[in-house]
Design a protein around this motif. Structure first.
Motif, PDB file in Angstrom:
ATOM      1  N   TYR A 196       1.966   1.856  -3.465  1.00 20.32           N
ATOM      2  CA  TYR A 196       0.794   2.328  -4.214  1.00 20.32           C
ATOM      3  C   TYR A 196       0.570   3.816  -3.972  1.00 20.32           C
ATOM      4  O   TYR A 196       0.447   4.612  -4.911  1.00 20.32           O
ATOM      5  CB  TYR A 196      -0.424   1.504  -3.779  1.00 20.32           C
ATOM      6  CG  TYR A 196      -1.748   1.932  -4.343  1.00 20.32           C
ATOM      7  CD1 TYR A 196      -1.958   2.050  -5.715  1.00 20.32           C
ATOM      8  CD2 TYR A 196      -2.828   2.189  -3.489  1.00 20.32           C
ATOM      9  CE1 TYR A 196      -3.191   2.413  -6.226  1.00 20.32           C
ATOM     10  CE2 TYR A 196      -4.068   2.544  -4.000  1.00 20.32           C
ATOM     11  CZ  TYR A 196      -4.245   2.660  -5.362  1.00 20.32           C
ATOM     12  OH  TYR A 196      -5.479   3.013  -5.861  1.00 20.32           O
ATOM     13  N   ARG A 225       1.149   6.675  -6.714  1.00 21.23           N
ATOM     14  CA  ARG A 225      -0.097   7.321  -7.108  1.00 21.23           C
ATOM     15  C   ARG A 225       0.069   8.835  -7.091  1.00 21.23           C
ATOM     16  O   ARG A 225      -0.627   9.560  -7.784  1.00 21.23           O
ATOM     17  CB  ARG A 225      -1.190   6.913  -6.129  1.00 21.23           C
ATOM     18  CG  ARG A 225      -2.471   6.593  -6.833  1.00 21.23           C
ATOM     19  CD  ARG A 225      -3.547   6.183  -5.888  1.00 21.23           C
ATOM     20  NE  ARG A 225      -4.825   6.216  -6.610  1.00 21.23           N
ATOM     21  CZ  ARG A 225      -5.969   6.473  -6.045  1.00 21.23           C
ATOM     22  NH1 ARG A 225      -6.020   6.707  -4.745  1.00 21.23           N
ATOM     23  NH2 ARG A 225      -7.068   6.494  -6.751  1.00 21.23           N
ATOM     24  N   ASN A 279      -8.133  -4.200  -4.828  1.00 19.50           N
ATOM     25  CA  ASN A 279      -6.837  -3.528  -4.794  1.00 19.50           C
ATOM     26  C   ASN A 279      -6.768  -2.433  -5.857  1.00 19.50           C
ATOM     27  O   ASN A 279      -6.297  -2.652  -6.961  1.00 19.50           O
ATOM     28  CB  ASN A 279      -5.712  -4.548  -5.021  1.00 19.50           C
ATOM     29  CG  ASN A 279      -5.722  -5.644  -3.978  1.00 19.50           C
ATOM     30  OD1 ASN A 279      -5.830  -5.382  -2.786  1.00 19.50           O
ATOM     31  ND2 ASN A 279      -5.622  -6.898  -4.417  1.00 19.50           N
ATOM     32  N   GLY A 280      -7.264  -1.284  -5.518  1.00 19.58           N
ATOM     33  CA  GLY A 280      -7.200  -0.171  -6.454  1.00 19.58           C
ATOM     34  C   GLY A 280      -8.544   0.330  -6.920  1.00 19.58           C
ATOM     35  O   GLY A 280      -8.625   1.333  -7.621  1.00 19.58           O
ATOM     36  N   SER A 283      -8.667  -6.700  -8.650  1.00 17.19           N
ATOM     37  CA  SER A 283      -8.386  -5.288  -8.916  1.00 17.19           C
ATOM     38  C   SER A 283      -9.518  -4.380  -8.454  1.00 17.19           C
ATOM     39  O   SER A 283      -9.374  -3.162  -8.433  1.00 17.19           O
ATOM     40  CB  SER A 283      -8.109  -5.065 -10.401  1.00 17.19           C
ATOM     41  OG  SER A 283      -6.827  -5.533 -10.713  1.00 17.19           O
ATOM     42  N   ARG A 312       0.825  -1.196   0.000  1.00 15.61           N
ATOM     43  CA  ARG A 312       0.000   0.000   0.000  1.00 15.61           C
ATOM     44  C   ARG A 312       0.867   1.257   0.000  1.00 15.61           C
ATOM     45  O   ARG A 312       0.528   2.255  -0.629  1.00 15.61           O
ATOM     46  CB  ARG A 312      -0.960  -0.004   1.181  1.00 15.61           C
ATOM     47  CG  ARG A 312      -2.034   1.057   1.008  1.00 15.61           C
ATOM     48  CD  ARG A 312      -3.060   1.030   2.111  1.00 15.61           C
ATOM     49  NE  ARG A 312      -3.843  -0.172   2.091  1.00 15.61           N
ATOM     50  CZ  ARG A 312      -4.323  -0.744   3.198  1.00 15.61           C
ATOM     51  NH1 ARG A 312      -4.052  -0.229   4.378  1.00 15.61           N
ATOM     52  NH2 ARG A 312      -5.049  -1.823   3.115  1.00 15.61           N
ATOM     53  N   TYR A 317      -1.826  -3.578  -6.718  1.00 10.41           N
ATOM     54  CA  TYR A 317      -2.528  -2.409  -7.253  1.00 10.41           C
ATOM     55  C   TYR A 317      -2.030  -2.066  -8.662  1.00 10.41           C
ATOM     56  O   TYR A 317      -2.447  -1.078  -9.255  1.00 10.41           O
ATOM     57  CB  TYR A 317      -2.308  -1.189  -6.346  1.00 10.41           C
ATOM     58  CG  TYR A 317      -2.620  -1.426  -4.892  1.00 10.41           C
ATOM     59  CD1 TYR A 317      -3.884  -1.148  -4.373  1.00 10.41           C
ATOM     60  CD2 TYR A 317      -1.651  -1.928  -4.023  1.00 10.41           C
ATOM     61  CE1 TYR A 317      -4.178  -1.360  -3.040  1.00 10.41           C
ATOM     62  CE2 TYR A 317      -1.940  -2.163  -2.679  1.00 10.41           C
ATOM     63  CZ  TYR A 317      -3.205  -1.867  -2.202  1.00 10.41           C
ATOM     64  OH  TYR A 317      -3.487  -2.088  -0.883  1.00 10.41           O
TER      65      TYR A 317
END
Lengths: 446, 483
Positions: free
Chosen positions: A435, A439, B352-353, B349, A432, B317
Motif C-alpha cells: 500500500y 501510494r 483499510n485506506g 475500506s 501495508r 487497501y
C-alpha cells in the motif's frame, strides 16, 4: 466527514508506530512494559478504567488501576484505547498454507487416511506472510490444524494429524510454539451420495447403500485404530520391548485413548455429529466439535455430553435450502444459550483476519457482546486446555495483548499496539508495505 | 468445513417464504428513519415517499399522504439497495461454457433460475440488484445480465429493464487453466499462457471487426437502394463482440495482475471500445492511474487474497487506493454468502485506506450503479429513482447491523419479521410433505409384497433414503471456477 478525520489520524498514528518498531524483538531489551491509561478488559472481571498492565519477561506481571510502574519498564501510553487479551483463532492452516492453489506452498493435507503421528508444528513456516497480516488484525495466537479444509481446500485424511498452538511472532517455531500438540484432528466421514469430481468437474452420484457401506467401514476402521492404540498402551505399560514393535501411529494415539489429548472432530451435518458423539462416547474420547454447521439441531446432545464447539465462520450460507436464512448467524447465540461452550474460528488462512467479523455478526443476531469477546479471546484457550497460559489479562499468563481504537469486533477498529509473548510487536505487514509503496507512485496531472 | 450446495429437500424450492409476497405497489411512506442518500448526505428523522415504485420525495419534513402504506422506521437506517457488480446467483447449472476459448454465443440471460434460494438470501442481505456474470474459464466468456432480486417472480421479470447487457472477458490463471489442469488423456486447451490469452481476444476482435464491416457494407448497399444484396452469414459468436465495439454491450473483464490489466486496455484502445469494469482487479492499485485514464471501473473484493498465485499481491487497501486515484470502484461478492454481507465488506475500506463512511457506502451503491450504467435509476436515494431500498436496524456500516426490510420498485420483497413469523408454517408444511412421502413409500412397499409370486425375481432395487444423503463436500467457489 467525522469518520474520515478519525481514520486519517488513526492511519498516521499507525504508520508512525509501525516505523518505530522492528518486526519483532524476541529476547531484546526491554522485556518490561507498562501499558497505561487505557480501558482494560481483562475478561476475568469488570473493565478497569485508566488501568495499567505490567509485562515482564514475556508474562503479564500485574493488572489494575493505580499500579506503580517500575523504572525499567517501557511505558506505552494507551490513553483513549481499549486493552484486551489478543484474539485466538483455533482452527487455521496458518504457516501450512501460503497460496492455496499452489500445492508447492501447501502442507495441510497428507496422503492417506490415517496419519495420527503427523504434527502441524513440524511444517509451520515462521516466515509466512500470513503471520504478520493476521496479527496486525489483533489475532495473537492460532492453532494450525492439519487436514482441515479452508475456503478452497479439500479435506485430507480421517485422522489427519495433531494440531499445534503457537504465537504469531517469533524467529523460529520453537520460539513461537505454545503447545506442540493440542488436539488430534479427525475429519468425520460423511454419508455423501453426491460428490463433486474435480477431475471431470462434474457431480458424481453413488447409491446410498454403497456410500453407507463405505461410511460404516470408515467408522469401524477408526474404532480399530482406537482399540489397537489401547492395546499398544497396555503393552507399553507392561514394559517389555519384546511384546511390541514401536509404531508411530499407535504411539500418537495413546494420549487420545487415554483421554489426555482431545479429538477435534470436524463434522457439519446433524447426523454426522450424532454419530461422532456416539463414537467418542463409546471410545471414551474427549471430543471437541469443529465446524458444526448443524450443531443447532443437536444442542441437547452436545450440552449433555459437555462437548464444546469451534464454530465454522458465522458468515456462511445455511446448510439446507429450507434452513432459515439467518441460521448461521443465530447459531452461536443458540448454542451459547443452551450452555454449550463456543469459540469462533476462521477454519482458514487468508480469512483468519475476519475472526472479529464472524463474532460481530453473531452479536448482531443475539449473542451477548461480552460472550462474543470471550469466544474470540478466552474460550478457545479453555477448550484446548491452554487457559492457564492465555485468554485473560491475569498475572502469570503469556502477555498476548492488543490495544485497540475501540470495540475489537467492529469493522473500523484499528489495532494500535500489539504485544505477543510479552514483546511489543509491529503491525507492519506485506499488505501495508505494498500500500505504502504504490501510494507513492507518481500520479499524472489531471 | 463443508458447504453443502445441494440439499436434501429440494422439493422445498417451491415453498416461497411467506415474507416475500410483496403487496401491490402504490403509495408507500417510510418515516422517521436516518436516510443515507449517498448523493446528498444523511437525513436524520427523514422520510421517503414512494409512488408507483419510484422515489417521489425525500426529506425531513414530509407528511404521509392519505391512504399511504406507512413503514415506521423509527431508529432505523435506510440506504439505497445494495448493487452487487459480480454475482453468479440465479443461474441454472454451471456458470461456465468451458469448452471453447471464445464462448460469446452463450448467454447467462437464457438460463436464469428464479427459484434459486440465494436470490432470497441475498435479498435478505439488502441486495436489490446483481450483475449476473458468466464464469471466467475463457478469455472471452458468455453474455451477462443485470437483474433485480424480484424473488417470487418468473425469470422473465428478473432482468433490470433498460440496463445494457454485458459480456465476460477473463484474463490470467482461469482462462489459461492454471489451477484446473486437464484430466489425464485430455488435450489441454489453448491458451495456456497470458500471451495466448491476449492473442485469443485480439483474434476474436479482428474477426468481429471484419464481420461488422461486412454488415456495415451490406446495410450501406441496402440503404443505397441496391436490389437484393446478399447479407453476410449470421455469426452468433461475433454478434455480441460487434455490440461491444458499437458501445451497446459492456465488457466486464475478470483480471488480477497489473500487466494483464494494461494488456486489455491496449487491446480495447486498438479496437475502439472501453472496458466497462475490471472485475476482481486485485492488483488494480498498482495501475490505478491507467485504469482511471482508460475510464474503466474497478470492481473488487474487500480483503480476499492468497487463494491463488495471481491473488498473492492483493491488498485490502485496493478499493481505497483506486478510489484515491480517480477510479470508480465497487466492492462485489462473487459469492452468494459474501453478497449477504456487502455492507460489512464496504465498511472495511474505512479501516483499510481511510475512506469516509459515505465513500464506503458508494462502493456498494452508487459506484456499481455507475459501472452498470444504471445510475439514473438506482444507487442513491434521490427523487425519480427506483425505490430500491434496504432498511437496517443500525448504521449499515456497523458489523451489528441487521437488514429489516428490502424493497424493490417500492415493494417489500424481504421483511425480517414476516420471515421469522412464517417459519413455523414452513416447518409444518415440510413435515407434512415428509410424512406423506413416507406413507406413500410404505404403501408401495406393502403393495409390492402382496403382489410378489414365487416365480418373480425379488426386487433388489433399494429405496432412496428418506433422510436425504445429499450434500457435496466442495467449496462453492471452486465449483464455480469463477474467481
Amino acid at each position: 466527514v467525522k469518520i474520515l478525520n478519525f481514520s486519517s489520524r488513526a492511519l498516521a498514528l499507525i504508520l508512525a508506530v509501525s516505523l518505530a518498531i522492528p518486526a519483532w524483538t524476541q529476547s531484546a531489551a526491554p522485556t518490561s512494559y507498562a501499558i497505561k491509561g487505557g480501558k482494560v478488559f481483562t475478561l476475568a472481571g469488570p473493565a478497569i478504567e485508566n488501568g495499567t498492565v505490567l509485562i515482564r519477561d514475556g508474562k503479564i506481571a500485574a493488572v489494575g488501576a493505580g499500579i506503580a510502574i517500575p523504572g525499567d519498564a517501557q511505558v506505552i501510553d494507551a490513553t483513549g484505547l481499549e486493552v484486551y487479551p489478543g484474539m485466538f483463532d483455533p482452527v487455521t492452516q496458518i504457516g501450512l498454507n501460503e497460496v492455496s492453489a499452489v500445492s508447492a506452498t501447501v502442507d495441510v493435507s497428507e496422503l492417506g487416511d490415517y496419519n495420527p503421528e503427523l504434527v502441524a508444528a513440524t511444517a509451520v513456516n515462521p516466515a509466512s506472510s500470513h503471520i504478520p497480516i493476521t496479527r496486525a488484525n489483533g489475532i495473537t495466537e492460532v492453532i494450525a490444524a492439519p487436514g482441515t479444509t479452508g475456503f478452497d481446500l479439500q479435506s485430507g485424511g480421517l485422522i489427519a494429524g495433531q494440531a499445534s498452538a503457537f504465537n504469531l511472532a517469533g524467529w523460529t517455531m520453537d520460539e513461537m510454539q505454545i503447545n506442540r500438540s493440542v488436539a488430534m484432528v479427525i475429519n468425520w466421514p460423511s454419508i455423501q451420495t453426491r460428490t463433486f469430481d474435480f477431475a471431470t468437474f462434474s457431480i458424481k452420484e453413488k447409491p446410498y447403500a454403497d456410500v453407507k457401506k463405505e461410511y460404516d467401514k470408515s467408522v469401524n476402521t477408526l474404532g480399530d485404530w482406537m482399540d489397537r492404540a489401547r492395546h499398544y498402551a497396555q503393552a507399553k505399560e507392561k514394559g517389555s520391548s519384546a511384546l511390541f514393535e514401536r509404531d508411530l501411529k499407535l504411539e500418537a494415539l495413546v494420549p487420545v485413548v487415554q483421554g489426555k489429548l482431545p479429538v477435534l472432530v470436524i463434522a457439519d451435518e446433524a447426523r454426522d455429529i450424532r454419530n461422532a458423539v456416539d463414537f467418542c462416547t463409546k471410545q471414551n474420547l474427549r471430543m471437541i466439535l469443529g465446524s458444526g454447521a448443524e450443531a443447532w439441531k443437536v444442542k441437547e446432545l452436545l450440552k449433555d455430553k459437555k462437548i464444546p464447539v469451534v464454530l465454522a465462520p458465522t458468515n456462511r450460507l445455511p446448510e439446507q435450502e429450507d434452513t432459515p436464512y439467518d441460521k448461521p448467524y443465530t447459531e452461536p447465540s443458540e448454542l451459547f444459550s443452551a450452555g454449550i461452550p463456543i469459540a469462533f474460528s476462521s477454519f482458514g488462512t487468508a480469512f483468519s483476519r475476519r475472526l472479529p467479523q464472524y463474532a460481530g455478526t453473531a452479536v448482531a443476531y443475539g449473542l451477548p457482546h461480552d460472550e462474543a469477546l470471550k469466544a474470540v479471546m478466552l474460550n478457545a484457550a479453555q477448550i484446548f486446555g491452554l487457559a492457564d497460559q492465555l485468554g485473560t489479562l491475569e498475572p502469570g499468563k503469556i502477555a498476548n495483548i492488543i490495544a485497540t481504537s475501540g470495540d475489537p469486533l467492529q469493522l473500523q477498529t484499528q489495532v494500535r499496539y500489539l504485544f505477543i509473548n510479552g514483546q511489543l510487536t509491529s503491525t507492519d505487514n506485506k499488505h501495508r508495505e505494498l500500500y505504502e509503496q504504490y501510494r507513492k507512485r507518481p500520479q499524472p496531472a489531471r | 468445513m463443508k458447504r453443502a450446495i445441494f440439499c436434501a429437500a429440494l422439493f422445498l424450492a417451491a415453498c416461497t417464504p411467506v415474507a416475500t409476497r410483496a403487496q401491490n405497489p402504490g403509495t408507500i411512506f417510510i418515516q422517521n428513519a436516518t436516510v443515507l442518500t449517498v448523493t446528498h448526505g444523511n437525513i436524520e428523522h427523514g422520510s421517503i415517499l414512494i409512488r408507483d415504485g419510484k422515489i417521489a420525495a425525500v426529506g425531513a419534513d414530509l407528511k404521509a399522504p392519505e391512504g399511504a402504506a406507512v413503514i415506521d422506521a423509527t431508529g432505523q437506517y435506510v440506504m439505497p439497495g445494495i448493487i452487487d457488480c459480480h454475482s453468479h446467483i440465479a443461474v441454472d447449472g454451471s456458470v461456465n461454457e468451458a469448452g471453447p476459448a471464445v464462448s460469446s454465443m452463450a448467454n447467462i440471460a437464457d438460463v436464469l433460475n428464479p427459484d434459486d434460494i440465494n436470490i432470497y438470501r441475498d435479498l435478505a442481505g439488502g441486495v436489490t440488484t446483481a450483475n449476473i456474470l458468466h464464469g471466467s474459464a475463457n478469455p472471452i466468456g458468455g453474455q451477462t445480465v443485470v437483474i433485480k432480486l424480484r424473488w417470487g417472480k418468473p425469470a422473465s421479470e428478473l432482468p433490470f429493464q433498460g440496463a445494457l447487457p454485458g459480456i465476460k472477458f477473463a484474463l490470467g490463471e482461469n482462462p489459461k487453466h492454471s489451477n484446473f489442469p486437464s484430466p489425464p488423456g485430455v488435450q489441454p486447451r489453448y491458451p495456456g499462457t497470458r500471451l495466448g490469452v491476449e492473442e485469443v481476444i485480439r483474434q476474436a476482435l479482428i474477426e468481429a471487426r471484419e464481420y461488422k464491416k461486412q454488415w456495415d457494407d451490406y446495410n450501406q448497399r441496402k440503404a443505397a437502394g441496391e436490389q437484393n444484396p446478399i447479407p453476410p452469414r449470421r455469426d452468433v459468436r461475433l454478434d455480441p463482440l460487434v455490440e461491444v465495439m458499437e458501445g451497446k454491450r459492456y465488457v466486464h473483464a475478470h483480471c488480477y495482475r497489473a500487466d494483464e490489466i494494461l494488456m486489455l486496455i491496449r487491446v480495447a484502445n486498438e479496437f475502439g471500445f472501453k472496458v466497462r469494469t475490471f472485475q476482481h482487479v486485485l492488483e488494480g492499485y498498482k495501475v490505478a492511474n491507467e485504469i482511471a485514464a482508460a475510464g474503466a471501473g474497478g470492481s473488487t473484493f474487500s480483503d480476499w487474497w492468497a487463494y491463488k498465485m495471481e491473488a498473492f499481491d492483493a491488498i485490502p487497501y485496493n478499493a481505497a487506493l483506486m478510489t484515491e486515484r480517480g477510479v470508480i470502484v465497487s466492492v462485489n461478492s462473487d459469492d452468494a454468502q459474501e453478497a449477504r454481507q456487502l455492507n460489512q465488506e464496504a465498511a472495511k475500506s474505512m479501516k483499510n485506506g481511510g475512506l469516509s463512511a459515505n465513500d464506503a457506502l458508494k462502493l456498494i451503491t452508487l459506484n456499481p450503479a455507475i459501472q452498470l450504467g444504471i445510475d439514473a435509476r438506482a444507487g442513491s436515494i434521490d427523487v425519480g429513482k427506483d425505490a430500491d431500498l434496504a432498511i437496517y436496524n443500525r448504521d449499515p456500516l456497523s458489523v451489528y447491523a441487521v437488514v429489516q426490510k428490502t424493497l424493490i420498485d417500492g415493494q417489500v420483497y424481504f421483511d425480517r419479521q414476516r420471515d421469522i413469523a412464517g417459519r413455523a408454517t414452513l416447518a409444518a408444511e415440510k413435515q407434512a410433505l415428509l410424512d406423506k412421502e413416507k406413507k406413500a413409500a410404505e404403501a408401495k412397499k406393502a403393495e409390492e409384497k402382496s403382489e410378489k409370486t414365487p416365480d418373480t425375481k425379488p426386487d433388489k432395487k433399494k429405496k432412496p433414503p428418506q433422510d436425504g444423503g445429499g450434500g457435496v463436500g466442495v467449496a462453492s467457489g471452486v465449483a464455480g471456477g469463477s474467481r
